[in-house]
Scaffold this active site. Structure first.
Site, PDB file in Angstrom:
ATOM      1  N   VAL A   1       1.366   2.847   8.405  1.00 34.94           N
ATOM      2  CA  VAL A   1       1.578   2.320   7.403  1.00 34.94           C
ATOM      3  C   VAL A   1       2.270   1.052   7.086  1.00 34.94           C
ATOM      4  O   VAL A   1       2.978   0.461   7.774  1.00 34.94           O
ATOM      5  CB  VAL A   1       2.645   3.216   6.252  1.00 34.94           C
ATOM      6  CG1 VAL A   1       0.903   4.096   6.244  1.00 34.94           C
ATOM      7  CG2 VAL A   1       3.304   3.833   6.738  1.00 34.94           C
ATOM      8  N   SER A   2       1.209  -0.096   6.163  1.00 37.88           N
ATOM      9  CA  SER A   2       2.145  -0.793   5.969  1.00 37.88           C
ATOM     10  C   SER A   2       3.268  -0.760   5.361  1.00 37.88           C
ATOM     11  O   SER A   2       3.855  -1.884   4.652  1.00 37.88           O
ATOM     12  CB  SER A   2       0.910  -2.033   5.304  1.00 37.88           C
ATOM     13  OG  SER A   2       0.626  -1.836   4.350  1.00 37.88           O
ATOM     14  N   SER A   3       3.507   0.243   4.390  1.00 37.69           N
ATOM     15  CA  SER A   3       4.738   0.282   3.142  1.00 37.69           C
ATOM     16  C   SER A   3       5.510   1.324   2.795  1.00 37.69           C
ATOM     17  O   SER A   3       4.470   2.312   3.612  1.00 37.69           O
ATOM     18  CB  SER A   3       4.443  -0.509   1.612  1.00 37.69           C
ATOM     19  OG  SER A   3       3.150   0.843   1.058  1.00 37.69           O
TER      20      SER A   3
ATOM     21  N   GLN B   1       3.006   4.049   1.120  1.00 31.37           N
ATOM     22  CA  GLN B   1       1.854   4.587   2.078  1.00 31.37           C
ATOM     23  C   GLN B   1       2.391   6.150   1.896  1.00 31.37           C
ATOM     24  O   GLN B   1       3.160   6.234   3.038  1.00 31.37           O
ATOM     25  CB  GLN B   1       1.076   4.261   2.428  1.00 31.37           C
ATOM     26  CG  GLN B   1       0.861   2.198   1.811  1.00 31.37           C
ATOM     27  CD  GLN B   1       0.424   1.370   2.550  1.00 31.37           C
ATOM     28  OE1 GLN B   1       0.749   1.810   4.236  1.00 31.37           O
ATOM     29  NE2 GLN B   1      -0.797   0.920   1.691  1.00 31.37           N
TER      30      GLN B   1
END
Length: 195
Positions: free
Chosen positions: A9-11, A14
């Site tokens: 995930v990018s953050s 998420q």
């Protein structure tokens, strides 16, 4: 031959659950994933673990291509690493399937390389333009000097009068290398009588 999944995930806001479920449905025998943080080094470490783990004819599966990294350069490097192990890559959204040797599939991977190079070139261009503009405006580039120009002149004068390098190191709380570099500087400030 095994299906090996990778989720990322990018953050931190998420959730990995959707990706993990999709990879299980895709019959992945093993799934690698890092912490739920795009800035965490754990994602990169888990990706490296995945590349070490895969074997010839394995298929690495991700939900989307951007799960492999934060930049096109890192994604392309990962694809190369997967291919170096004689494995292939497949995205569940259907964008990439490197086991498919069709012209379209090869062109898609080649386009990723083109965009990766474009991304690098744009970054270099913007950085160069910003540096040139800053220098034209008289701004100092790089780290700020530990010792002012005025103090540099004082150090050279003190050394010329016989003070030791170690005395100046203690006085200005810098390394010997810094003082020796200042001692060897040829600086027009010496001739301007800065006090």
């Amino acid at each position: 031959m095994s299906n090996i999944g990778f989720a990322r995930v990018s953050s931190s806001s998420q959730d990995l659950a959707i990706q993990l479920e999709a990879l299980k449905i895709a019959c992945c025998t093993d799934i690698f994933h890092g912490k739920q943080s795009g800035v965490s080094d754990e994602n990169e470490a888990k990706l490296a673990d995945l590349v070490r783990y895969i074997r010839k004819d394995d298929v690495v599966i991700v939900t989307k291509l951007d799960r492999l990294g934060r930049s096109l350069k890192s994604i392309l490097a990962t694809i190369d690493a997967i291919h170096a192990k004689s494995a292939t890559l497949k995205t569940l959204d259907g964008v990439i399937d490197t086991s498919n040797s069709s012209p379209f599939s090869k062109a898609t991977v080649a386009l990723i390389g083109v965009f990766s190079q474009l991304e690098r070139d744009l970054i270099v261009s913007r950085t160069s333009e910003g540096r040139a503009a800053a220098m034209a405006a008289g701004k100092h580039m790089g780290r700020p000097a530990k010792i002012s120009k005025k103090d540099r002149v004082k150090i050279r004068k003190a050394l010329d009068k016989g003070d030791s390098v170690n005395t100046q190191v203690r006085k200005y709380d810098v390394s010997r290398t810094t003082i020796i570099r200042i001692k060897n500087e040829v600086n027009t400030l010496d001739n301007k009588g800065i006090e």
